[in-house]
Write a protein that holds these residues in place. Structure first.
Motif, PDB file in Angstrom:
ATOM      1  N   TYR A 267       0.860  -1.179  -0.070  1.00  0.00           N
ATOM      2  CA  TYR A 267      -0.131  -0.036   0.064  1.00  0.00           C
ATOM      3  C   TYR A 267       0.778   1.133   0.172  1.00  0.00           C
ATOM      4  O   TYR A 267       1.580   1.251   1.002  1.00  0.00           O
ATOM      5  CB  TYR A 267      -0.989   0.050   1.322  1.00  0.00           C
ATOM      6  CG  TYR A 267      -1.801  -1.291   1.334  1.00  0.00           C
ATOM      7  CD1 TYR A 267      -3.032  -1.302   0.754  1.00  0.00           C
ATOM      8  CD2 TYR A 267      -1.452  -2.273   2.195  1.00  0.00           C
ATOM      9  CE1 TYR A 267      -3.906  -2.314   0.625  1.00  0.00           C
ATOM     10  CE2 TYR A 267      -2.505  -3.489   2.224  1.00  0.00           C
ATOM     11  CZ  TYR A 267      -3.478  -3.775   1.503  1.00  0.00           C
ATOM     12  OH  TYR A 267      -4.106  -4.508   1.703  1.00  0.00           O
ATOM     13  N   PHE A 268       0.932   1.893  -0.973  1.00  0.00           N
ATOM     14  CA  PHE A 268       1.791   3.167  -1.153  1.00  0.00           C
ATOM     15  C   PHE A 268       0.655   4.381  -1.428  1.00  0.00           C
ATOM     16  O   PHE A 268      -0.021   4.705  -2.102  1.00  0.00           O
ATOM     17  CB  PHE A 268       2.196   3.153  -2.520  1.00  0.00           C
ATOM     18  CG  PHE A 268       3.591   3.934  -2.735  1.00  0.00           C
ATOM     19  CD1 PHE A 268       4.946   3.964  -2.055  1.00  0.00           C
ATOM     20  CD2 PHE A 268       3.229   5.262  -3.403  1.00  0.00           C
ATOM     21  CE1 PHE A 268       5.565   4.942  -2.356  1.00  0.00           C
ATOM     22  CE2 PHE A 268       3.923   6.186  -3.435  1.00  0.00           C
ATOM     23  CZ  PHE A 268       5.443   6.461  -2.862  1.00  0.00           C
ATOM     24  N   ALA A 269       0.972   5.344  -0.118  1.00  0.00           N
ATOM     25  CA  ALA A 269       0.124   6.449  -0.196  1.00  0.00           C
ATOM     26  C   ALA A 269       0.918   7.686  -0.351  1.00  0.00           C
ATOM     27  O   ALA A 269       2.330   7.702   0.114  1.00  0.00           O
ATOM     28  CB  ALA A 269      -0.551   6.533   1.443  1.00  0.00           C
ATOM     29  N   SER A 270       0.406   8.612  -1.149  1.00  0.00           N
ATOM     30  CA  SER A 270       1.245   9.844  -1.507  1.00  0.00           C
ATOM     31  C   SER A 270       0.511  11.013  -1.600  1.00  0.00           C
ATOM     32  O   SER A 270      -0.791  10.926  -1.937  1.00  0.00           O
ATOM     33  CB  SER A 270       1.852   9.613  -3.011  1.00  0.00           C
ATOM     34  OG  SER A 270       2.871  10.620  -3.209  1.00  0.00           O
ATOM     35  N   VAL A 271       0.993  12.078  -1.199  1.00  0.00           N
ATOM     36  CA  VAL A 271       0.335  13.382  -1.099  1.00  0.00           C
ATOM     37  C   VAL A 271       1.428  14.435  -1.784  1.00  0.00           C
ATOM     38  O   VAL A 271       2.526  14.655  -1.516  1.00  0.00           O
ATOM     39  CB  VAL A 271       0.236  13.958   0.363  1.00  0.00           C
ATOM     40  CG1 VAL A 271      -0.404  15.420   0.115  1.00  0.00           C
ATOM     41  CG2 VAL A 271      -0.690  13.150   1.224  1.00  0.00           C
TER      42      VAL A 271
END
Length: 220
Positions: free
Chosen positions: A138-142
């Motif tokens: 799971y790769f979350a990015s802002v």
């Protein structure tokens, strides 16, 4: 890429405050996302993309079977998990010639995750949070214009802290054979893959957001 970046942040300057909602990704994970999020399924990899007031928020849910070249997430220990995160970091920034500004391992509901900040030559900053659960990444990015760092950090903090995990610590890593590990190399490959994949995905979502913005202006 410069054109994409310019359009991306032109959209952001026209945004108003948005409502957020809790979204169930699967039985292991739920997160909070802006209500305008779009869902894109690319051969088993599910990508959530949302537009907030100052940032573009993405979450990639990647099961092992969806990775190209049959890459295996075979991690036997927390040490190998951290090597995997090291490789993923490097692969992510190398896809766009960025540099790591900060990087830390954290615990999410007692599971080991990684957060890191990357800056890019085009004036873009990305705050990232990645966690591996069994054979799932799971790769979350802002991502946002670096000049909006203070505002976007608040949005990233809300997004990252909203992660709700339904996995016991002992079940974070799957059981694997005792063959030699290539944790760093696999992480690096997946990081580069994410970096290149996000460019067309963001372009598609920008088109969608532009169409929605035009419809709102037409109704006004």
């Amino acid at each position: 890429m410069a054109f994409l970046f310019a359009v991306l942040f032109t959209l952001q300057t026209n945004q108003v405050s948005l409502s957020w909602q809790q979204v169930s990704i699967n039985e292991d994970l739920s997160v909070e996302l802006p209500e305008n999020h779009e869902i894109i399924d690319t051969l088993g990899q599910v990508i959530y993309v949302a537009e907030s007031q100052y940032s573009i928020i993405t979450l990639s849910s990647m099961p092992e079977f969806s990775l190209p070249d049959s890459e295996s997430i075979s991690l036997r220990s927390i040490e190998e998990l951290k090597e995997f995160y090291d490789g993923l970091e490097k692969g992510t920034i190398n896809s766009k010639k960025g540099k790591i500004i900060s990087s830390n391992d954290i615990l999410l509901d007692s599971l080991t995750a990684r957060i890191f900040q990357a800056d890019y030559p085009n004036g873009e900053t990305m705050l990232n949070q990645v966690i591996v659960i069994q054979d799932h990444v799971y790769f979350a990015s802002v991502r946002f214009a670096t000049e909006n760092l203070d505002y976007s950090k608040e949005e990233a903090d809300r997004f990252f802290k909203s992660f709700q995990l339904n996995v016991k610590t002992k079940n974070q890593l799957k059981e694997v054979s005792t063959e030699n590990s290539a944790a760093y190399n696999v992480g690096y490959f997946i990081g580069k893959y994410i970096g290149y994949l996000m460019i067309p995905i963001l372009l598609i979502c920008i088109i969608v957001f532009l169409k929605k913005a035009r419809k709102k202006r037409a109704k006004a």
